[in-house]
Design an enzyme around this catalytic site. Structure first.
Site, short mmCIF file in Angstrom:
data_model
loop_
_atom_site.label_atom_id
_atom_site.label_comp_id
_atom_site.label_asym_id
_atom_site.label_seq_id
_atom_site.Cartn_x
_atom_site.Cartn_y
_atom_site.Cartn_z
N HIS A 365 -25.61 82.40 39.98
CA HIS A 365 -26.07 82.87 38.67
C HIS A 365 -25.91 81.78 37.61
CE1 HIS A 365 -26.50 86.20 35.61
NE2 HIS A 365 -25.79 85.35 34.88
N GLU A 366 -24.74 81.14 37.56
CA GLU A 366 -24.50 80.12 36.54
C GLU A 366 -25.33 78.85 36.79
OE1 GLU A 366 -23.16 81.20 34.01
OE2 GLU A 366 -22.29 82.98 34.93
N HIS A 369 -28.58 79.48 35.33
CA HIS A 369 -28.58 79.21 33.89
C HIS A 369 -28.77 77.72 33.62
CE1 HIS A 369 -28.00 83.11 32.32
NE2 HIS A 369 -26.71 83.25 32.59
N HIS A 375 -31.14 85.43 31.46
CA HIS A 375 -30.90 86.71 32.10
C HIS A 375 -32.24 87.44 32.25
CE1 HIS A 375 -26.49 86.70 30.62
NE2 HIS A 375 -26.55 86.34 31.88
#
Length: 410
Positions: A365-366, A369, A375
């Site tokens: 997830h990071e 980013h 998101h």
């Protein structure tokens, strides 16, 4: 003469089969009559398998793995609670920790400065020749061959169904045989926020250029809180990172364009509590098990500042990932700026991990980013979808549904 040879061969084969049957009968009887396998473990062995104290109750299965080897794959078969599992493992084309990855220790000296020292570099024990995976089952394993047995350490499954497979310590191999493994749940979650100012650092030439292949080079730092869970062992820590980041890398293999392959070009492991000052200074002094995760990121701008490359000899990376086993005040399991990969002072990410691969989803997830992904909810996409009639979570959802067993890219 031919009759004698045939008779002798049949007798030898019968004795061999009988010895194998006798061995497995003894093992089965041993399992039935002795106490639970985890109670056989010493405190040191328990921590080696479960990365937790033996005072904790662990919900696990003690499973016999059967391996069938063909020219193209290893078929690993086992049963848990009357459910049959079939993994088709193929050798990974590459490892996220290639040969030559620089590994250095960090230590806080009396001058209140962090100093770096060389450690043994990576070797064949966690290279691609020992990493096997099954993309369909989201399985990644580090294999170790020992005589006639293969030990499997790794993870399989996703979401709430993600499980850890741990091989037996050497002493128990002599009792049960190396085919037996401990299997238990790896419960992880994702909860983060968009950092203030993140929108101002979105995008870079590399992330927006429509590349066919992208190889994010990561510098991974293991905080002392996680290093202690990994028994303060450099070899165990590197093995753990090889499995962890190969599991993260597998999540990006679903991408068709661009192809994304993670490469770890450096690893830093601390020798004492305060060596990673950007983490230590963010901990809550009244409760050192708690941390202000946002401060880890803001402190990183100074820690990885102008002198870092000169003092540490790490300069070949696109982003840093700090892994720690700490509880954030706001429950965040990871943080990163959006689109900040390759951007000095902002290309730093944080992930909480408790030593049982609980941070794999958060790490993916990071990294999403850093590669400029918002998101899903912020760009009008749902955080959950019905995929093949099954409720499925998305990796870039702001919050994770703990009842979801599968995660995909939206």
């Amino acid at each position: 003469m031919d009759t004698f040879i045939l008779t002798y061969s049949i007798l030898f084969l019968a004795l061999f089969i009988e010895s194998i049957h006798s061995r497995y009968s003894r093992v089965a009887e041993h399992i039935r009559t002795r106490k639970r396998p985890d109670k056989e473990l010493t405190e040191e062995e328990f921590k080696l398998v479960f990365h937790r104290s033996s005072t904790e109750e662990i919900d696990y299965d003690f499973v016999n793995l059967t391996t069938e080897i063909t020219e193209i794959e290893r078929k690993v078969l086992f049963t848990i609670d009357d459910k049959d599992y079939h993994l088709k493992l193929t050798r990974a084309s590459s490892s996220v920790i290639p040969s030559g990855t620089l590994i250095r220790s960090a230590i806080l000296w009396t001058d209140n400065q962090t100093h770096f020292h060389d450690e043994d570099s990576t070797d064949e024990h966690w290279g691609s020749s020992h990493i096997y995976e099954d993309l369909d089952k989201m399985a990644t394993f580090l294999l170790r061959d020992d005589d006639d047995f293969t030990r499997y350490d790794g993870v399989f499954g996703g979401g709430k169904d993600m499980k850890v497979v741990g091989s037996l310590p050497a002493r128990l191999v002599n009792i049960y045989g190396a085919n037996y493994h401990f299997i238990y749940y790896a419960n992880g979650s994702v909860s983060d926020v968009i950092l203030n100012g993140a929108k101002q650092v979105v995008g870079s030439a590399n992330t927006q250029a429509g590349l066919n292949n992208f190889y994010p080079k990561l510098l991974v730092l293991v905080d002392y809180t996680l290093f202690k869970i990994l028994n303060k062992s450099y070899e165990e820590t590197i093995r753990y990172l090889a499995i962890f980041w190969n599991a993260v890398d597998m999540k990006f293999k679903k991408f068709e364009t661009p192809k994304i392959n993670i490469i770890i070009t450096g690893i830093i492991v601390p020798k004492n509590e305060g060596a990673l000052k950007h983490v230590y200074d963010a901990r809550i002094k009244s409760d050192m098990q708690k941390v202000n995760a946002t401060k880890i990121i803001t402190n990183s701008e100074h820690f990885f500042g102008a002198n870092f490359s000169t003092e540490s000899y790490f300069d070949n990376y696109d982003a840093t990932f700090t892994m720690a086993s700490l509880n954030d005040l706001e429950g965040q399991t990871g943080l990163a700026y959006i689109g900040a990969i390759c951007k000095n002072n902002h290309n730093n990410a944080y992930v909480k991990d408790s030593g049982v691969f609980s941070g794999v989803l958060a790490a993916a997830h990071e990294l999403g980013h850093l590669l400029a992904s918002d998101h899903d909810e912020d760009v009008g996409c749902p955080g959950e979808i019905n995929y093949n009639t099954r409720l499925t979570g998305t990796i870039m959802a702001e919050y994770r549904n703990n009842n979801v067993s599968k995660f995909i890219w939206s």
